[in-house]
Each structure stands twice: as C-alpha cells, then as structure tokens.
Design a protein around this motif. Structure first.
Motif, PDB file in Angstrom:
ATOM      1  N   PHE A   1      50.261 108.576  26.625  1.00  0.00           N
ATOM      2  CA  PHE A   1      50.718 109.099  27.912  1.00  0.00           C
ATOM      3  C   PHE A   1      51.997 108.377  28.324  1.00  0.00           C
ATOM      4  N   ASP A   2      52.812 109.067  29.129  1.00  0.00           N
ATOM      5  CA  ASP A   2      54.023 108.437  29.641  1.00  0.00           C
ATOM      6  C   ASP A   2      53.744 107.709  30.951  1.00  0.00           C
ATOM      7  N   LEU A   3      52.623 108.079  31.580  1.00  0.00           N
ATOM      8  CA  LEU A   3      52.262 107.456  32.850  1.00  0.00           C
ATOM      9  C   LEU A   3      50.782 107.699  33.142  1.00  0.00           C
ATOM     10  N   ILE A   4      50.164 106.718  33.835  1.00  0.00           N
ATOM     11  CA  ILE A   4      48.791 106.916  34.307  1.00  0.00           C
ATOM     12  C   ILE A   4      48.771 106.776  35.824  1.00  0.00           C
ATOM     13  N   VAL A   5      48.197 107.784  36.497  1.00  0.00           N
ATOM     14  CA  VAL A   5      47.962 107.699  37.938  1.00  0.00           C
ATOM     15  C   VAL A   5      46.485 107.354  38.072  1.00  0.00           C
ATOM     16  N   LEU A   6      46.209 106.169  38.608  1.00  0.00           N
ATOM     17  CA  LEU A   6      44.854 105.629  38.557  1.00  0.00           C
ATOM     18  C   LEU A   6      44.318 105.336  39.952  1.00  0.00           C
ATOM     19  N   ASP A   7      43.242 106.020  40.308  1.00  0.00           N
ATOM     20  CA  ASP A   7      42.600 105.791  41.593  1.00  0.00           C
ATOM     21  C   ASP A   7      41.796 104.487  41.512  1.00  0.00           C
ATOM     22  N   VAL A   8      41.738 103.753  42.607  1.00  0.00           N
ATOM     23  CA  VAL A   8      40.997 102.488  42.592  1.00  0.00           C
ATOM     24  C   VAL A   8      39.493 102.725  42.741  1.00  0.00           C
ATOM     25  N   MET A   9      39.129 103.537  43.723  1.00  0.00           N
ATOM     26  CA  MET A   9      37.706 103.748  43.989  1.00  0.00           C
ATOM     27  C   MET A   9      37.156 104.882  43.127  1.00  0.00           C
ATOM     28  N   LEU A  10      36.482 104.494  42.055  1.00  0.00           N
ATOM     29  CA  LEU A  10      35.900 105.483  41.152  1.00  0.00           C
ATOM     30  C   LEU A  10      34.396 105.250  41.090  1.00  0.00           C
ATOM     31  N   PRO A  11      33.630 106.273  40.744  1.00  0.00           N
ATOM     32  CA  PRO A  11      32.173 106.135  40.809  1.00  0.00           C
ATOM     33  C   PRO A  11      31.577 105.157  39.785  1.00  0.00           C
ATOM     34  N   ASP A  12      32.195 105.027  38.632  1.00  0.00           N
ATOM     35  CA  ASP A  12      31.593 104.144  37.620  1.00  0.00           C
ATOM     36  C   ASP A  12      32.310 102.794  37.526  1.00  0.00           C
ATOM     37  N   VAL A  13      33.430 102.776  36.829  1.00  0.00           N
ATOM     38  CA  VAL A  13      34.188 101.530  36.707  1.00  0.00           C
ATOM     39  C   VAL A  13      35.370 101.648  37.670  1.00  0.00           C
ATOM     40  N   ASP A  14      35.680 100.632  38.454  1.00  0.00           N
ATOM     41  CA  ASP A  14      36.785 100.831  39.383  1.00  0.00           C
ATOM     42  C   ASP A  14      38.146 100.694  38.690  1.00  0.00           C
ATOM     43  N   GLY A  15      39.161 101.173  39.405  1.00  0.00           N
ATOM     44  CA  GLY A  15      40.513 101.215  38.841  1.00  0.00           C
ATOM     45  C   GLY A  15      41.040  99.858  38.421  1.00  0.00           C
ATOM     46  N   TRP A  16      40.645  98.820  39.172  1.00  0.00           N
ATOM     47  CA  TRP A  16      41.119  97.469  38.820  1.00  0.00           C
ATOM     48  C   TRP A  16      40.648  97.068  37.428  1.00  0.00           C
ATOM     49  N   HIS A  17      39.358  97.343  37.165  1.00  0.00           N
ATOM     50  CA  HIS A  17      38.816  96.968  35.857  1.00  0.00           C
ATOM     51  C   HIS A  17      39.483  97.743  34.729  1.00  0.00           C
ATOM     52  N   ILE A  18      39.747  99.019  35.009  1.00  0.00           N
ATOM     53  CA  ILE A  18      40.388  99.830  33.975  1.00  0.00           C
ATOM     54  C   ILE A  18      41.780  99.273  33.686  1.00  0.00           C
ATOM     55  N   LEU A  19      42.511  99.023  34.767  1.00  0.00           N
ATOM     56  CA  LEU A  19      43.867  98.489  34.620  1.00  0.00           C
ATOM     57  C   LEU A  19      43.850  97.179  33.831  1.00  0.00           C
ATOM     58  N   GLN A  20      42.943  96.307  34.214  1.00  0.00           N
ATOM     59  CA  GLN A  20      42.839  95.011  33.543  1.00  0.00           C
ATOM     60  C   GLN A  20      42.533  95.175  32.049  1.00  0.00           C
ATOM     61  N   SER A  21      41.605  96.085  31.746  1.00  0.00           N
ATOM     62  CA  SER A  21      41.249  96.296  30.334  1.00  0.00           C
ATOM     63  C   SER A  21      42.418  96.874  29.547  1.00  0.00           C
ATOM     64  N   LEU A  22      43.165  97.780  30.177  1.00  0.00           N
ATOM     65  CA  LEU A  22      44.310  98.375  29.477  1.00  0.00           C
ATOM     66  C   LEU A  22      45.359  97.308  29.174  1.00  0.00           C
ATOM     67  N   ARG A  23      45.607  96.448  30.159  1.00  0.00           N
ATOM     68  CA  ARG A  23      46.622  95.416  29.951  1.00  0.00           C
ATOM     69  C   ARG A  23      46.149  94.369  28.937  1.00  0.00           C
ATOM     70  N   GLU A  24      44.834  94.079  28.964  1.00  0.00           N
ATOM     71  CA  GLU A  24      44.305  93.138  27.972  1.00  0.00           C
ATOM     72  C   GLU A  24      44.433  93.697  26.567  1.00  0.00           C
ATOM     73  N   ALA A  25      44.374  95.020  26.483  1.00  0.00           N
ATOM     74  CA  ALA A  25      44.543  95.668  25.180  1.00  0.00           C
ATOM     75  C   ALA A  25      46.033  95.846  24.860  1.00  0.00           C
ATOM     76  N   THR A  26      46.878  95.219  25.679  1.00  0.00           N
ATOM     77  CA  THR A  26      48.344  95.254  25.583  1.00  0.00           C
ATOM     78  C   THR A  26      48.945  96.665  25.608  1.00  0.00           C
ATOM     79  N   LEU A  27      48.265  97.548  26.330  1.00  0.00           N
ATOM     80  CA  LEU A  27      48.833  98.874  26.530  1.00  0.00           C
ATOM     81  C   LEU A  27      49.880  98.778  27.647  1.00  0.00           C
TER      82      LEU A  27
END
Ligand code: CA
Length: 225
Positions: free
Chosen positions: A45-71
């Motif tokens: 993707f060229d960009l991700i629009v990521l909501d913070v409040m999500l029903p399962d994993v919140d946006g912060w965790h997703i963001l953190q995991s993506l950056r840890e994976a060096t995306l």
C-alpha cells in the motif's frame, strides 16, 4: 496509488472509501484490526488510514507491530479523542500524521495527498512511463506523445494497474478486485467496456497499440519492442 483504510464504523469507512475512490485512489477497506494488520503485512500500500478505536486490536498496537516489522508505509491515524497525549503517543509509535474525528473529508484528502507525496519521493516512483505514454501519479495526469489525455478516476486506476504489471496478462477477476473492489462476475462486461473506453483514449489515435486482449485470459499492456 493504493490506500488501506482500517475503520470499524461502517458509515465512516464507506464514506472514506467512496471519497478516496472518487479522488482516484484504489481503496481497500477492512473493519477490524487483525485483518488490517494482515493486509498491511502481505500487500503493498502507498498509505494506511488507521482508526485507533477498533473492536479487536487497537490502532496503536497495529501501528507498533507494523513499525517493529520495519514496514515504512505512511500511516495516518484517526481518533475520536483530541488529547495531546494521544498525539505524542501516535508520533512516538511511528505515525506520520494524525486526524481527530470528526473531520472534513477535504482535510483528510489533503493529508493523504501530502503523505503519499512524501512517501513516494523516497520510496516509489511518481511517474510511470511506457514508450511515449506517461502517467503522473501525483498530478493524476496522463500524456501520450506529449498530448494530454483526460481519464476518469476508474480509467486512471485501470491504466495504472496495467502499467504496474507491464507485459503481464491480467485476468478480468484480478482487474475487478483491484480496480472495482468486487468479485468478478462473468455476466458483467464492466471491465471490457472500461478497457474499450481506455483504448479509445490512449491507443486509437496512435500507430503503436499498447493495450492488447489475450483471448480467454484477460488484458495486457505491452511495451513495444
Ligand atoms: Ca472506531
């Protein structure tokens, strides 16, 4: 340009998808965090629009995991809370920008364009060229042999897809899912009609044809030898 929208609120998600699609982006919408994470990790993707409040994993965790994976894909966070803490947290975790709900679509579009432009300078090309055909992805401009050609948003997305897969035969099902975000139904001729219109604009007035039909398989954009 492909954007992933991760947003659980149905209305907001559809509104973003429609608006960004009309602005010429190819939009993939997902309504929960895990799907969003999985898509971000497996597709480009060229960009991700990521909501913070999500029903399962919140946006912060997703963001953190993506950056840890060096995306490194640019991430625009959406949140209902307007607190300095959230903003700082987001930026520390590697968000590129931050928008507080509710927002005007024009504001989001301006941020999206700015992030995509920033990301594309360093990571991807902003101009795609095949022979004398040129696509300016930032300015959404197409020229052939220096002549300006006016395309609809869908035609632009279709041409961009064909060029990105230069010399590859693309089945209708793939075109349907990438450009129309729909499952291909062999009863519809929407793709053939769109290809015909696109050809009329970019090939008909030129000796060298770029778009070709591969009978029983799909379409291909070929670079002339
Ligand atoms: Ca939400």
């Amino acid at each position: 340009m492909k954007v992933l929208v991760v947003e659980d609120e149905l209305k907001v998600g559809e509104y973003l998808k429609q608006g960004l699609t009309e602005a010429g982006f190819i939009v993939d919408l997902t309504r929960n965090g895990l799907d969003g994470y999985h898509k971000a990790m497996t597709e480009r993707f060229d960009l991700i629009v990521l909501d913070v409040m999500l029903p399962d994993v919140d946006g912060w965790h997703i963001l953190q995991s993506l950056r840890e994976a060096t995306l490194k894909v640019p991430v625009l966070m959406l949140t209902a809370r307007d607190s300095i803490d959230d903003r700082v947290k987001g930026l520390e975790l590697g968000a590129d920008d931050y928008l507080v709900k509710p927002f005007a679509f024009a504001e989001l579009l301006a941020r999206v364009r700015s992030l995509v432009r920033r990301g594309s300078v360093s990571e991807t090309q902003t101009t795609l060229t095949v022979a004398d055909l040129e696509l300016d992805l930032m300015r959404r401009r197409v020229t052939r042999a220096g002549r300006r050609i006016s395309l609809t948003a869908k035609e632009f997305a279709l041409l961009e897809l064909l060029i990105r897969h230069l010399d590859e035969v693309l089945p209708r099902s793939l075109i349907a899912s990438q450009v129309w975000d729909m499952n291909f139904d062999s009863n519809t001729n929407v793709i053939d009609v769109a290809i015909r219109r696109l050809r009329a604009k970019i090939d008909d007035h030129f000796d060298i044809k770029l778009i070709h039909t591969v009978r029983g398989m799909g379409y291909v954009l070929e670079a002339p030898p």
